[in-house]
Design an enzyme around this catalytic site. Sequence first.
Site, PDB file in Angstrom:
ATOM      1  N   GLY A 212       7.130  53.707  59.055  1.00 30.84           N
ATOM      2  CA  GLY A 212       8.158  53.833  58.005  1.00 30.84           C
ATOM      3  C   GLY A 212       9.530  53.546  58.578  1.00 30.84           C
ATOM      4  O   GLY A 212       9.653  52.994  59.669  1.00 30.84           O
ATOM      5  N   ASN A 213      10.567  53.895  57.843  1.00 26.52           N
ATOM      6  CA  ASN A 213      11.926  53.740  58.362  1.00 26.52           C
ATOM      7  C   ASN A 213      12.823  54.832  57.779  1.00 26.52           C
ATOM      8  O   ASN A 213      12.387  55.627  56.944  1.00 26.52           O
ATOM      9  CB  ASN A 213      12.461  52.332  58.077  1.00 26.52           C
ATOM     10  CG  ASN A 213      12.563  52.053  56.598  1.00 26.52           C
ATOM     11  OD1 ASN A 213      13.330  52.668  55.890  1.00 26.52           O
ATOM     12  ND2 ASN A 213      11.745  51.104  56.115  1.00 26.52           N
TER      13      ASN A 213
END
Length: 403
Positions: A212-213
Amino acid sequence: MSVLSGKKILLGVSGGIAAYKTAHLVRLFIKAGAQVQVVMTPASKDFVTPLTLSTLSKNPVYSSFFDEDQENGVWNNHVELALWADYFIIAPATANTLSKMANGNCDNLLIATYLSAKCPVYFAPAMDLDMYKHPSTLDSFHKLKQFGNTIIPAESGELASGLSGEGRMAEPENIISFLENDIISKLPLVGKKILITAGPTYEAIDPVRFIGNHSSGKMGFDIAKIAANNGAEVILVSGPTHLDVKHPLISLIRVKSAEDMYKACFSHFETVDIAVAAAAVADYKPKNVAQQKIKKAASTFVIELEKTKDILASLGQHKKNQFLIGFALETENEIEHAKLKIQKKNLDLIVLNSLNDKGAGFGHATNKVTFINKDFAIEPMELKSKEAVAQDIINKIIQHYDA
Ligand code: CTP
Protein backbone atom coordinates in the site's frame (compact mmCIF):
# COMPACT_ATOMS: atom_id res chain seq x y z
CA MET A 1 -27.15 18.67 5.32
CA SER A 2 -28.75 21.98 4.35
CA VAL A 3 -27.03 24.28 1.83
CA LEU A 4 -27.53 26.93 4.49
CA SER A 5 -25.10 25.13 6.78
CA GLY A 6 -22.12 27.37 7.56
CA LYS A 7 -23.70 30.30 5.71
CA LYS A 8 -23.95 33.78 7.19
CA ILE A 9 -27.55 34.92 7.14
CA LEU A 10 -28.51 38.52 7.75
CA LEU A 11 -32.20 38.77 8.60
CA GLY A 12 -33.89 42.15 8.13
CA VAL A 13 -37.14 42.46 10.07
CA SER A 14 -39.62 45.22 9.25
CA GLY A 15 -42.74 46.27 11.12
CA GLY A 16 -45.63 43.97 10.30
CA ILE A 17 -47.51 41.51 12.48
CA ALA A 18 -45.67 38.63 10.72
CA ALA A 19 -42.52 39.85 12.54
CA TYR A 20 -43.53 37.56 15.43
CA LYS A 21 -42.83 34.60 13.13
CA THR A 22 -39.20 35.61 12.74
CA ALA A 23 -38.44 34.06 16.13
CA HIS A 24 -39.26 30.69 14.56
CA LEU A 25 -37.44 31.64 11.34
CA VAL A 26 -34.24 32.43 13.24
CA ARG A 27 -34.49 29.05 15.02
CA LEU A 28 -34.84 27.27 11.66
CA PHE A 29 -31.77 29.05 10.27
CA ILE A 30 -29.76 28.06 13.34
CA LYS A 31 -31.05 24.48 13.08
CA ALA A 32 -29.91 24.41 9.43
CA GLY A 33 -26.39 25.26 10.64
CA ALA A 34 -26.36 28.92 9.57
CA GLN A 35 -24.96 31.86 11.52
CA VAL A 36 -27.56 34.58 11.97
CA GLN A 37 -27.46 38.32 12.63
CA VAL A 38 -30.59 40.43 12.76
CA VAL A 39 -31.23 44.03 11.78
CA MET A 40 -34.65 45.47 12.67
CA THR A 41 -36.60 48.58 11.72
CA PRO A 42 -37.71 50.63 14.74
CA ALA A 43 -41.36 49.76 13.99
CA SER A 44 -40.71 46.01 14.03
CA LYS A 45 -39.74 46.18 17.72
CA ASP A 46 -43.44 46.67 18.51
CA PHE A 47 -44.12 43.17 17.18
CA VAL A 48 -41.11 41.15 18.36
CA THR A 49 -38.45 42.13 20.88
CA PRO A 50 -34.75 42.47 20.01
CA LEU A 51 -34.06 40.36 23.11
CA THR A 52 -36.04 37.44 21.65
CA LEU A 53 -34.15 37.59 18.37
CA SER A 54 -30.74 38.14 19.93
CA THR A 55 -31.28 35.19 22.28
CA LEU A 56 -32.29 32.92 19.42
CA SER A 57 -29.65 34.17 16.99
CA LYS A 58 -26.94 34.20 19.70
CA ASN A 59 -25.87 37.62 18.39
CA PRO A 60 -26.64 41.25 19.20
CA VAL A 61 -29.55 42.69 17.25
CA TYR A 62 -29.17 46.08 15.56
CA SER A 63 -31.92 48.60 14.94
CA SER A 64 -30.38 52.05 15.04
CA PHE A 65 -27.28 53.77 13.70
CA PHE A 66 -25.77 54.07 17.16
CA ASP A 67 -26.30 52.37 20.47
CA GLU A 68 -28.49 54.70 22.50
CA ASP A 69 -27.96 52.67 25.70
CA GLN A 70 -24.22 53.11 25.65
CA GLU A 71 -22.92 56.35 27.16
CA ASN A 72 -20.51 57.10 24.35
CA GLY A 73 -22.95 56.06 21.61
CA VAL A 74 -21.29 53.25 19.61
CA TRP A 75 -21.88 53.51 15.87
CA ASN A 76 -23.43 50.38 14.33
CA ASN A 77 -21.52 49.78 11.12
CA HIS A 78 -24.15 48.89 8.53
CA VAL A 79 -21.49 48.39 5.83
CA GLU A 80 -19.68 45.79 7.91
CA LEU A 81 -22.97 44.05 8.65
CA ALA A 82 -23.93 44.00 4.97
CA LEU A 83 -20.53 42.71 3.83
CA TRP A 84 -20.55 40.01 6.52
CA ALA A 85 -23.63 38.35 5.02
CA ASP A 86 -23.68 35.55 2.45
CA TYR A 87 -27.44 36.13 2.08
CA PHE A 88 -29.68 38.99 3.20
CA ILE A 89 -33.30 38.02 3.84
CA ILE A 90 -35.85 40.71 4.56
CA ALA A 91 -38.82 39.07 6.27
CA PRO A 92 -41.38 40.32 6.79
CA ALA A 93 -40.96 42.98 4.11
CA THR A 94 -43.73 45.54 4.55
CA ALA A 95 -45.03 47.74 1.71
CA ASN A 96 -43.25 50.67 3.35
CA THR A 97 -39.88 48.90 3.61
CA LEU A 98 -40.16 47.55 0.04
CA SER A 99 -40.87 51.05 -1.25
CA LYS A 100 -37.87 52.45 0.65
CA MET A 101 -35.66 49.66 -0.72
CA ALA A 102 -36.89 50.32 -4.26
CA ASN A 103 -36.31 54.07 -3.98
CA GLY A 104 -33.20 54.25 -1.81
CA ASN A 105 -35.06 56.07 0.96
CA CYS A 106 -32.43 55.48 3.59
CA ASP A 107 -34.00 56.53 6.88
CA ASN A 108 -33.21 53.49 9.02
CA LEU A 109 -30.41 50.99 9.62
CA LEU A 110 -32.14 48.18 7.71
CA ILE A 111 -32.31 50.24 4.51
CA ALA A 112 -28.73 51.52 4.92
CA THR A 113 -27.60 47.91 5.31
CA TYR A 114 -29.65 46.89 2.26
CA LEU A 115 -28.03 49.62 0.17
CA SER A 116 -24.58 48.45 1.28
CA ALA A 117 -25.19 44.73 0.63
CA LYS A 118 -23.37 42.96 -2.19
CA CYS A 119 -24.73 39.48 -1.44
CA PRO A 120 -27.96 37.98 -2.88
CA VAL A 121 -31.02 39.62 -1.32
CA TYR A 122 -34.37 37.89 -0.79
CA PHE A 123 -37.53 39.55 0.48
CA ALA A 124 -40.71 37.98 1.85
CA PRO A 125 -43.56 40.48 1.51
CA ALA A 126 -46.23 40.63 4.20
CA MET A 127 -49.25 42.92 3.91
CA ASP A 128 -52.97 43.03 3.39
CA LEU A 129 -54.36 41.62 0.12
CA ASP A 130 -55.23 44.98 -1.46
CA MET A 131 -51.84 46.42 -0.53
CA TYR A 132 -50.18 43.35 -2.09
CA LYS A 133 -51.97 43.99 -5.39
CA HIS A 134 -51.59 47.78 -5.41
CA PRO A 135 -49.68 49.17 -8.44
CA SER A 136 -47.32 50.95 -6.06
CA THR A 137 -46.37 47.63 -4.41
CA LEU A 138 -46.13 45.90 -7.79
CA ASP A 139 -43.85 48.72 -8.89
CA SER A 140 -41.58 48.07 -5.87
CA PHE A 141 -41.48 44.33 -6.71
CA HIS A 142 -40.60 45.15 -10.29
CA LYS A 143 -37.78 47.51 -9.33
CA LEU A 144 -36.36 45.14 -6.73
CA LYS A 145 -36.37 42.25 -9.21
CA GLN A 146 -34.52 44.51 -11.64
CA PHE A 147 -31.93 45.13 -8.91
CA GLY A 148 -31.43 41.33 -8.88
CA ASN A 149 -33.34 40.73 -5.62
CA THR A 150 -35.56 37.67 -5.30
CA ILE A 151 -39.13 37.69 -4.05
CA ILE A 152 -40.29 34.90 -1.76
CA PRO A 153 -43.96 35.05 -2.75
CA ALA A 154 -46.56 35.77 -0.12
CA GLU A 155 -49.06 33.03 0.70
CA SER A 156 -52.86 33.09 0.78
CA GLY A 157 -54.87 32.80 3.94
CA GLU A 158 -56.41 34.73 6.76
CA LEU A 159 -54.84 38.17 7.18
CA ALA A 160 -54.45 40.40 10.25
CA SER A 161 -57.24 42.64 8.90
CA GLY A 162 -59.67 39.72 9.09
CA LEU A 163 -59.82 39.57 5.31
CA SER A 164 -58.66 36.49 3.50
CA GLY A 165 -56.40 36.42 0.44
CA GLU A 166 -52.85 36.74 -0.82
CA GLY A 167 -50.42 38.76 1.31
CA ARG A 168 -49.43 36.58 4.28
CA MET A 169 -45.70 36.25 4.73
CA ALA A 170 -44.55 32.80 3.58
CA GLU A 171 -44.39 30.41 6.54
CA PRO A 172 -40.86 30.16 8.04
CA GLU A 173 -40.51 26.52 6.87
CA ASN A 174 -41.44 27.62 3.34
CA ILE A 175 -38.98 30.51 3.45
CA ILE A 176 -36.22 28.04 4.36
CA SER A 177 -37.11 25.57 1.60
CA PHE A 178 -37.53 28.40 -0.94
CA LEU A 179 -34.02 29.64 -0.10
CA GLU A 180 -32.50 26.15 -0.16
CA ASN A 181 -34.04 25.35 -3.56
CA ASP A 182 -33.12 28.72 -5.02
CA ILE A 183 -29.53 28.56 -3.78
CA ILE A 184 -29.10 24.99 -5.09
CA SER A 185 -30.58 25.86 -8.50
CA LYS A 186 -28.01 28.68 -8.87
CA LEU A 187 -24.95 26.62 -7.90
CA PRO A 188 -22.41 26.50 -10.75
CA LEU A 189 -22.13 22.69 -10.98
CA VAL A 190 -25.80 21.83 -10.57
CA GLY A 191 -26.79 19.12 -13.08
CA LYS A 192 -23.17 17.95 -13.44
CA LYS A 193 -21.99 14.52 -12.35
CA ILE A 194 -18.41 14.02 -11.27
CA LEU A 195 -16.34 10.90 -10.62
CA ILE A 196 -13.47 11.28 -8.15
CA THR A 197 -10.89 8.69 -7.11
CA ALA A 198 -9.19 9.09 -3.74
CA GLY A 199 -6.83 7.42 -1.28
CA PRO A 200 -4.37 4.57 -1.70
CA THR A 201 -4.98 1.08 -3.05
CA TYR A 202 -4.01 -2.10 -1.21
CA GLU A 203 -2.61 -4.91 -3.35
CA ALA A 204 -2.85 -8.25 -1.58
CA ILE A 205 0.24 -10.41 -1.06
CA ASP A 206 -1.58 -13.04 0.99
CA PRO A 207 -4.77 -13.01 3.14
CA VAL A 208 -3.14 -10.74 5.76
CA ARG A 209 -0.54 -8.66 3.93
CA PHE A 210 -0.62 -6.08 1.20
CA ILE A 211 1.40 -3.46 -0.66
CA GLY A 212 0.00 0.00 0.00
CA ASN A 213 1.05 3.61 0.40
CA HIS A 214 0.62 6.53 2.80
CA SER A 215 -2.04 8.47 0.86
CA SER A 216 -4.62 9.80 3.35
CA GLY A 217 -7.29 10.42 0.70
CA LYS A 218 -7.72 14.01 1.95
CA MET A 219 -7.18 15.63 -1.44
CA GLY A 220 -9.89 13.53 -3.13
CA PHE A 221 -12.34 13.90 -0.24
CA ASP A 222 -11.84 17.69 -0.20
CA ILE A 223 -12.47 17.86 -3.95
CA ALA A 224 -15.62 15.74 -3.47
CA LYS A 225 -16.99 18.00 -0.72
CA ILE A 226 -16.35 21.21 -2.62
CA ALA A 227 -17.82 19.75 -5.83
CA ALA A 228 -20.96 18.73 -3.92
CA ASN A 229 -21.19 22.13 -2.21
CA ASN A 230 -21.19 23.60 -5.71
CA GLY A 231 -24.16 21.43 -6.68
CA ALA A 232 -22.45 18.51 -8.47
CA GLU A 233 -23.57 14.93 -7.97
CA VAL A 234 -20.43 13.11 -6.83
CA ILE A 235 -19.33 9.49 -7.15
CA LEU A 236 -16.35 9.20 -4.81
CA VAL A 237 -14.39 5.97 -5.30
CA SER A 238 -11.96 5.65 -2.43
CA GLY A 239 -9.29 3.18 -1.45
CA PRO A 240 -8.85 2.32 2.25
CA THR A 241 -8.85 5.50 4.38
CA HIS A 242 -10.09 6.63 7.78
CA LEU A 243 -11.99 9.48 6.19
CA ASP A 244 -15.76 9.53 5.91
CA VAL A 245 -18.18 11.95 4.33
CA LYS A 246 -21.91 12.52 4.73
CA HIS A 247 -23.44 14.69 2.03
CA PRO A 248 -26.69 14.06 0.14
CA LEU A 249 -24.90 14.63 -3.18
CA ILE A 250 -21.93 12.31 -2.51
CA SER A 251 -22.08 8.53 -3.06
CA LEU A 252 -19.03 6.97 -1.48
CA ILE A 253 -17.85 3.67 -2.94
CA ARG A 254 -15.14 2.02 -0.86
CA VAL A 255 -12.68 -0.23 -2.68
CA LYS A 256 -9.40 -1.93 -1.84
CA SER A 257 -7.32 -2.79 -4.87
CA ALA A 258 -6.52 -1.00 -8.13
CA GLU A 259 -8.63 -3.62 -9.92
CA ASP A 260 -11.66 -2.87 -7.66
CA MET A 261 -11.14 0.87 -8.25
CA TYR A 262 -10.93 0.32 -12.00
CA LYS A 263 -14.22 -1.63 -12.02
CA ALA A 264 -16.01 0.91 -9.80
CA CYS A 265 -14.85 3.79 -12.02
CA PHE A 266 -15.93 2.12 -15.24
CA SER A 267 -19.37 1.26 -13.91
CA HIS A 268 -20.01 5.03 -13.66
CA PHE A 269 -17.70 6.70 -16.17
CA GLU A 270 -20.18 6.75 -19.08
CA THR A 271 -22.71 8.72 -17.04
CA VAL A 272 -20.38 11.42 -15.71
CA ASP A 273 -19.39 14.83 -17.10
CA ILE A 274 -16.15 15.19 -15.18
CA ALA A 275 -13.58 12.79 -13.71
CA VAL A 276 -10.77 13.64 -11.30
CA ALA A 277 -8.15 10.97 -10.54
CA ALA A 278 -6.77 11.97 -7.15
CA ALA A 279 -6.05 8.41 -5.95
CA ALA A 280 -2.53 7.16 -5.33
CA VAL A 281 -3.08 3.92 -7.22
CA ALA A 282 -0.43 1.22 -6.85
CA ASP A 283 1.48 0.90 -10.11
CA TYR A 284 2.33 -2.76 -9.42
CA LYS A 285 0.64 -5.66 -7.64
CA PRO A 286 1.82 -9.15 -6.68
CA LYS A 287 1.51 -11.44 -9.69
CA ASN A 288 0.28 -14.32 -7.54
CA VAL A 289 -1.68 -13.82 -4.34
CA ALA A 290 -0.98 -16.62 -1.85
CA GLN A 291 -4.16 -18.32 -0.70
CA GLN A 292 -2.75 -18.97 2.78
CA LYS A 293 -0.60 -16.78 4.99
CA ILE A 294 3.00 -16.99 3.79
CA LYS A 295 5.24 -18.58 6.43
CA LYS A 296 8.70 -17.23 7.00
CA ALA A 297 11.34 -19.68 5.84
CA ALA A 298 14.22 -18.53 3.64
CA SER A 299 16.33 -15.50 4.67
CA THR A 300 15.30 -13.53 1.60
CA PHE A 301 11.97 -13.42 -0.09
CA VAL A 302 11.06 -12.17 -3.56
CA ILE A 303 7.60 -11.13 -4.68
CA GLU A 304 7.06 -10.94 -8.41
CA LEU A 305 5.02 -7.89 -9.34
CA GLU A 306 2.99 -7.05 -12.42
CA LYS A 307 1.55 -3.75 -13.57
CA THR A 308 -1.90 -2.71 -12.40
CA LYS A 309 -4.31 -1.21 -14.90
CA ASP A 310 -3.74 2.53 -15.29
CA ILE A 311 -7.24 3.71 -14.44
CA LEU A 312 -6.72 7.30 -15.56
CA ALA A 313 -5.16 6.27 -18.89
CA SER A 314 -8.12 3.92 -19.54
CA LEU A 315 -10.59 6.70 -18.71
CA GLY A 316 -8.66 8.89 -21.19
CA GLN A 317 -8.97 6.22 -23.87
CA HIS A 318 -12.71 5.81 -23.38
CA LYS A 319 -13.65 9.43 -22.77
CA LYS A 320 -16.27 11.12 -24.93
CA ASN A 321 -17.14 14.57 -23.60
CA GLN A 322 -15.85 14.09 -20.09
CA PHE A 323 -13.53 16.75 -18.68
CA LEU A 324 -10.66 14.64 -17.37
CA ILE A 325 -8.25 15.77 -14.65
CA GLY A 326 -5.23 13.82 -13.44
CA PHE A 327 -2.45 14.35 -10.92
CA ALA A 328 1.27 13.96 -11.42
CA LEU A 329 3.85 13.67 -8.69
CA GLU A 330 7.30 14.34 -10.09
CA THR A 331 10.81 14.82 -8.75
CA GLU A 332 12.70 15.94 -11.88
CA ASN A 333 11.91 17.52 -15.26
CA GLU A 334 8.50 18.10 -13.73
CA ILE A 335 6.86 20.16 -16.48
CA GLU A 336 8.08 17.91 -19.31
CA HIS A 337 6.97 14.75 -17.52
CA ALA A 338 3.58 16.26 -16.73
CA LYS A 339 3.08 17.31 -20.36
CA LEU A 340 3.89 13.77 -21.49
CA LYS A 341 1.29 12.44 -19.05
CA ILE A 342 -1.34 14.81 -20.46
CA GLN A 343 -0.74 13.33 -23.92
CA LYS A 344 -0.32 9.71 -22.83
CA LYS A 345 -3.47 9.73 -20.70
CA ASN A 346 -5.52 12.08 -22.93
CA LEU A 347 -6.18 14.59 -20.14
CA ASP A 348 -7.78 18.04 -20.20
CA LEU A 349 -5.89 19.24 -17.14
CA ILE A 350 -3.09 17.95 -14.96
CA VAL A 351 -2.37 18.99 -11.38
CA LEU A 352 1.37 18.79 -10.95
CA ASN A 353 3.00 18.28 -7.56
CA SER A 354 6.72 18.72 -7.54
CA LEU A 355 8.51 17.19 -4.58
CA ASN A 356 11.10 19.96 -5.04
CA ASP A 357 8.54 22.44 -3.74
CA LYS A 358 8.58 22.80 0.03
CA GLY A 359 5.27 21.84 1.67
CA ALA A 360 4.02 19.80 -1.31
CA GLY A 361 2.95 16.16 -1.53
CA PHE A 362 2.40 13.42 1.07
CA GLY A 363 2.26 14.10 4.78
CA HIS A 364 1.71 17.86 4.52
CA ALA A 365 -1.47 19.80 5.29
CA THR A 366 -0.44 22.09 2.45
CA ASN A 367 0.22 21.60 -1.21
CA LYS A 368 1.84 23.60 -3.97
CA VAL A 369 0.63 22.68 -7.41
CA THR A 370 0.99 23.80 -10.98
CA PHE A 371 -1.91 23.49 -13.40
CA ILE A 372 -1.11 22.52 -16.98
CA ASN A 373 -3.95 22.28 -19.48
CA LYS A 374 -4.15 20.27 -22.68
CA ASP A 375 -2.81 23.24 -24.66
CA PHE A 376 0.19 23.21 -22.30
CA ALA A 377 -0.69 26.56 -20.66
CA ILE A 378 1.18 26.51 -17.36
CA GLU A 379 -0.19 28.12 -14.20
CA PRO A 380 1.88 27.82 -11.01
CA MET A 381 -0.16 28.29 -7.82
CA GLU A 382 0.88 29.51 -4.37
CA LEU A 383 1.54 27.15 -1.45
CA LYS A 384 -1.86 26.68 0.21
CA SER A 385 -3.96 24.26 2.25
CA LYS A 386 -5.13 21.10 0.51
CA GLU A 387 -8.69 22.37 0.86
CA ALA A 388 -7.76 25.59 -0.97
CA VAL A 389 -6.10 23.51 -3.71
CA ALA A 390 -9.32 21.48 -3.99
CA GLN A 391 -11.23 24.76 -4.36
CA ASP A 392 -8.82 25.83 -7.14
CA ILE A 393 -9.44 22.54 -8.96
CA ILE A 394 -13.21 23.03 -8.71
CA ASN A 395 -12.77 26.62 -9.96
CA LYS A 396 -10.97 25.23 -13.03
CA ILE A 397 -13.95 22.94 -13.70
CA ILE A 398 -16.41 25.83 -13.28
CA GLN A 399 -14.30 27.99 -15.64
CA HIS A 400 -14.33 25.17 -18.21
CA TYR A 401 -18.15 25.18 -18.27
CA ASP A 402 -18.37 29.00 -18.16
CA ALA A 403 -16.10 29.42 -21.16
N1 CTP B 1 -3.28 6.65 -11.88
C1 CTP B 1 -4.32 5.78 -12.12
N2 CTP B 1 -4.09 4.44 -12.16
C2 CTP B 1 -2.87 3.94 -11.98
C3 CTP B 1 -1.78 4.81 -11.72
C4 CTP B 1 -2.02 6.17 -11.69
O1 CTP B 1 -5.46 6.23 -12.28
N3 CTP B 1 -2.67 2.62 -12.02
C5 CTP B 1 -3.53 8.09 -11.89
C6 CTP B 1 -3.36 8.79 -10.56
O2 CTP B 1 -4.60 8.85 -9.85
C7 CTP B 1 -2.89 10.18 -10.97
C8 CTP B 1 -2.15 9.95 -12.27
O3 CTP B 1 -2.58 8.68 -12.72
O4 CTP B 1 -3.98 11.03 -11.29
C9 CTP B 1 -0.66 10.01 -12.20
O5 CTP B 1 -0.09 9.00 -11.48
P1 CTP B 1 1.50 8.87 -11.30
O6 CTP B 1 1.72 7.72 -10.38
O7 CTP B 1 2.09 10.16 -10.96
O8 CTP B 1 1.97 8.58 -12.75
P2 CTP B 1 2.18 7.28 -13.54
O9 CTP B 1 1.38 7.41 -14.74
O10 CTP B 1 1.92 6.09 -12.68
O11 CTP B 1 3.70 7.37 -13.94
P3 CTP B 1 5.04 7.33 -13.07
O12 CTP B 1 4.72 6.67 -11.75
O13 CTP B 1 5.96 6.60 -13.92
O14 CTP B 1 5.41 8.77 -12.90
